[in-house]
Scaffold this motif. Sequence first.
Motif, mmCIF file in Angstrom:
data_model
loop_
_atom_site.group_PDB
_atom_site.id
_atom_site.type_symbol
_atom_site.label_atom_id
_atom_site.label_comp_id
_atom_site.label_asym_id
_atom_site.label_seq_id
_atom_site.Cartn_x
_atom_site.Cartn_y
_atom_site.Cartn_z
ATOM 1 N N SER A 51 33.573 42.426 33.304
ATOM 2 C CA SER A 51 33.720 42.414 34.452
ATOM 3 C C SER A 51 34.269 43.704 35.131
ATOM 4 O O SER A 51 35.495 44.368 34.762
ATOM 5 C CB SER A 51 35.155 41.382 34.780
ATOM 6 N N ASP A 52 33.593 44.175 36.051
ATOM 7 C CA ASP A 52 34.135 45.306 37.056
ATOM 8 C C ASP A 52 35.331 45.028 37.566
ATOM 9 O O ASP A 52 36.148 46.076 37.686
ATOM 10 C CB ASP A 52 32.978 45.576 37.880
ATOM 11 N N ALA A 53 35.734 43.903 38.341
ATOM 12 C CA ALA A 53 36.893 43.654 38.906
ATOM 13 C C ALA A 53 37.956 43.882 37.972
ATOM 14 O O ALA A 53 39.083 44.546 38.211
ATOM 15 C CB ALA A 53 36.789 42.471 39.534
ATOM 16 N N GLN A 54 37.708 43.251 36.844
ATOM 17 C CA GLN A 54 38.801 43.397 35.519
ATOM 18 C C GLN A 54 38.965 44.899 35.249
ATOM 19 O O GLN A 54 40.471 45.242 35.232
ATOM 20 C CB GLN A 54 38.519 42.594 34.638
ATOM 21 N N ARG A 55 37.971 45.647 35.164
ATOM 22 C CA ARG A 55 38.269 46.866 34.776
ATOM 23 C C ARG A 55 39.014 47.696 35.866
ATOM 24 O O ARG A 55 39.776 48.584 35.648
ATOM 25 C CB ARG A 55 37.225 47.690 34.279
ATOM 26 N N ILE A 56 38.579 47.515 37.234
ATOM 27 C CA ILE A 56 39.369 47.969 38.142
ATOM 28 C C ILE A 56 41.095 47.766 38.186
ATOM 29 O O ILE A 56 41.788 48.585 38.430
ATOM 30 C CB ILE A 56 38.529 47.917 39.461
ATOM 31 N N LEU A 57 41.010 46.438 38.163
ATOM 32 C CA LEU A 57 42.460 46.126 38.074
ATOM 33 C C LEU A 57 43.309 46.492 37.055
ATOM 34 O O LEU A 57 44.512 46.963 37.207
ATOM 35 C CB LEU A 57 42.605 44.463 37.932
ATOM 36 N N LEU A 58 42.758 46.745 36.003
ATOM 37 C CA LEU A 58 43.365 47.570 34.600
ATOM 38 C C LEU A 58 43.400 48.925 34.744
ATOM 39 O O LEU A 58 44.641 49.373 34.388
ATOM 40 C CB LEU A 58 43.005 46.701 33.489
ATOM 41 N N GLU A 59 42.571 49.448 35.513
ATOM 42 C CA GLU A 59 42.465 51.011 35.260
ATOM 43 C C GLU A 59 43.140 51.698 36.419
ATOM 44 O O GLU A 59 43.394 52.844 36.315
ATOM 45 C CB GLU A 59 41.053 51.481 34.881
ATOM 46 N N ALA A 60 43.211 50.992 37.839
ATOM 47 C CA ALA A 60 43.611 51.980 38.878
ATOM 48 C C ALA A 60 44.995 52.295 39.024
ATOM 49 O O ALA A 60 45.937 51.604 38.270
ATOM 50 C CB ALA A 60 43.167 50.859 40.008
ATOM 51 N N GLU A 61 45.086 53.406 39.386
ATOM 52 C CA GLU A 61 46.618 53.793 39.574
ATOM 53 C C GLU A 61 47.326 53.512 40.766
ATOM 54 O O GLU A 61 48.495 53.559 40.860
ATOM 55 C CB GLU A 61 46.587 55.371 39.273
ATOM 56 N N CYS A 62 46.506 52.886 41.788
ATOM 57 C CA CYS A 62 47.095 52.348 42.837
ATOM 58 C C CYS A 62 47.068 50.668 42.934
ATOM 59 O O CYS A 62 46.338 50.440 42.056
ATOM 60 C CB CYS A 62 46.727 52.973 44.225
ATOM 61 N N PRO A 63 47.718 50.110 43.844
ATOM 62 C CA PRO A 63 47.566 48.563 43.885
ATOM 63 C C PRO A 63 46.200 48.159 44.168
ATOM 64 O O PRO A 63 45.450 49.212 44.888
ATOM 65 C CB PRO A 63 48.475 48.305 45.150
ATOM 66 N N VAL A 64 45.864 47.103 43.636
ATOM 67 C CA VAL A 64 44.337 46.701 43.871
ATOM 68 C C VAL A 64 44.483 45.055 44.693
ATOM 69 O O VAL A 64 45.275 44.141 44.310
ATOM 70 C CB VAL A 64 43.615 46.314 42.649
ATOM 71 N N LEU A 65 43.618 45.090 45.746
ATOM 72 C CA LEU A 65 43.860 43.641 46.420
ATOM 73 C C LEU A 65 42.367 43.101 46.081
ATOM 74 O O LEU A 65 41.328 43.798 46.489
ATOM 75 C CB LEU A 65 44.028 43.932 48.132
ATOM 76 N N SER A 66 42.330 41.907 45.438
ATOM 77 C CA SER A 66 41.007 41.307 45.296
ATOM 78 C C SER A 66 41.109 39.954 46.150
ATOM 79 O O SER A 66 41.762 39.240 46.272
ATOM 80 C CB SER A 66 41.042 40.992 43.776
ATOM 81 N N VAL A 67 39.606 39.956 46.499
ATOM 82 C CA VAL A 67 39.447 39.135 47.792
ATOM 83 C C VAL A 67 38.302 37.986 47.258
ATOM 84 O O VAL A 67 37.116 38.665 46.864
ATOM 85 C CB VAL A 67 39.188 39.702 49.174
ATOM 86 N N LYS A 68 38.598 36.766 47.591
ATOM 87 C CA LYS A 68 37.489 36.073 47.207
ATOM 88 C C LYS A 68 36.557 35.832 48.486
ATOM 89 O O LYS A 68 37.079 35.824 49.593
ATOM 90 C CB LYS A 68 37.906 34.572 46.864
ATOM 91 N N ALA A 69 35.334 35.527 48.118
ATOM 92 C CA ALA A 69 34.589 35.275 49.578
ATOM 93 C C ALA A 69 34.837 33.826 49.779
ATOM 94 O O ALA A 69 35.307 32.877 49.094
ATOM 95 C CB ALA A 69 33.011 35.163 48.976
ATOM 96 N N PRO A 70 34.478 33.583 51.031
ATOM 97 C CA PRO A 70 34.794 32.026 51.446
ATOM 98 C C PRO A 70 33.772 31.123 50.909
ATOM 99 O O PRO A 70 32.933 31.538 50.483
ATOM 100 C CB PRO A 70 34.343 32.229 52.920
ATOM 101 N N SER A 71 34.353 29.960 50.643
ATOM 102 C CA SER A 71 33.557 28.891 49.871
ATOM 103 C C SER A 71 32.260 28.451 50.862
ATOM 104 O O SER A 71 32.537 28.422 51.922
ATOM 105 C CB SER A 71 34.244 27.700 49.677
ATOM 106 N N ALA A 72 31.297 28.312 49.917
ATOM 107 C CA ALA A 72 30.079 27.812 50.993
ATOM 108 C C ALA A 72 30.284 26.311 50.795
ATOM 109 O O ALA A 72 29.858 25.721 49.885
ATOM 110 C CB ALA A 72 28.888 28.237 50.090
ATOM 111 N N GLY A 73 30.520 25.658 51.847
ATOM 112 C CA GLY A 73 30.492 24.308 52.075
ATOM 113 C C GLY A 73 31.821 23.781 52.490
ATOM 114 O O GLY A 73 32.533 23.520 52.979
#
Length: 133
Positions: A111-133
Amino acid sequence: MTIVVGYVPKPEGRAALRAAVEEADLRGEQLHVLNTSRGDAYVDPSYASPEDLAEVRGLLEETGLTFELEQHVGGQSGADEVVATAARLGASLIVIGIRRRSPTGKLVFGSDAQRILLEAECPVLSVKAPSAG
């Protein structure tokens, strides 16, 4: 300061871009939009087409924010590129889009997202796409 957003031309990438614009406006910071590909496949759905980048540029110009678009092929993984760019720019925040994945998908593909969350030196905001439906 700068907010870095890892952009892909998919619903999660568009959600990340919207959230990054909101954060940059709220904080009075500039925005750095990054789209990359390792270039190890003939077709990479994460790599934005010139038309998609023109659409992103138009959207950003409408906001009045100071921004930079960066796109390149080759080198590191998307996660490594986002983390390195944030470090290079002294980013105050990274914004990424995330999607739901099966346990098998997480195991096999990582997971690229997981790697960014764990390796970044600054805060990370993760955003979900709106649900389809």
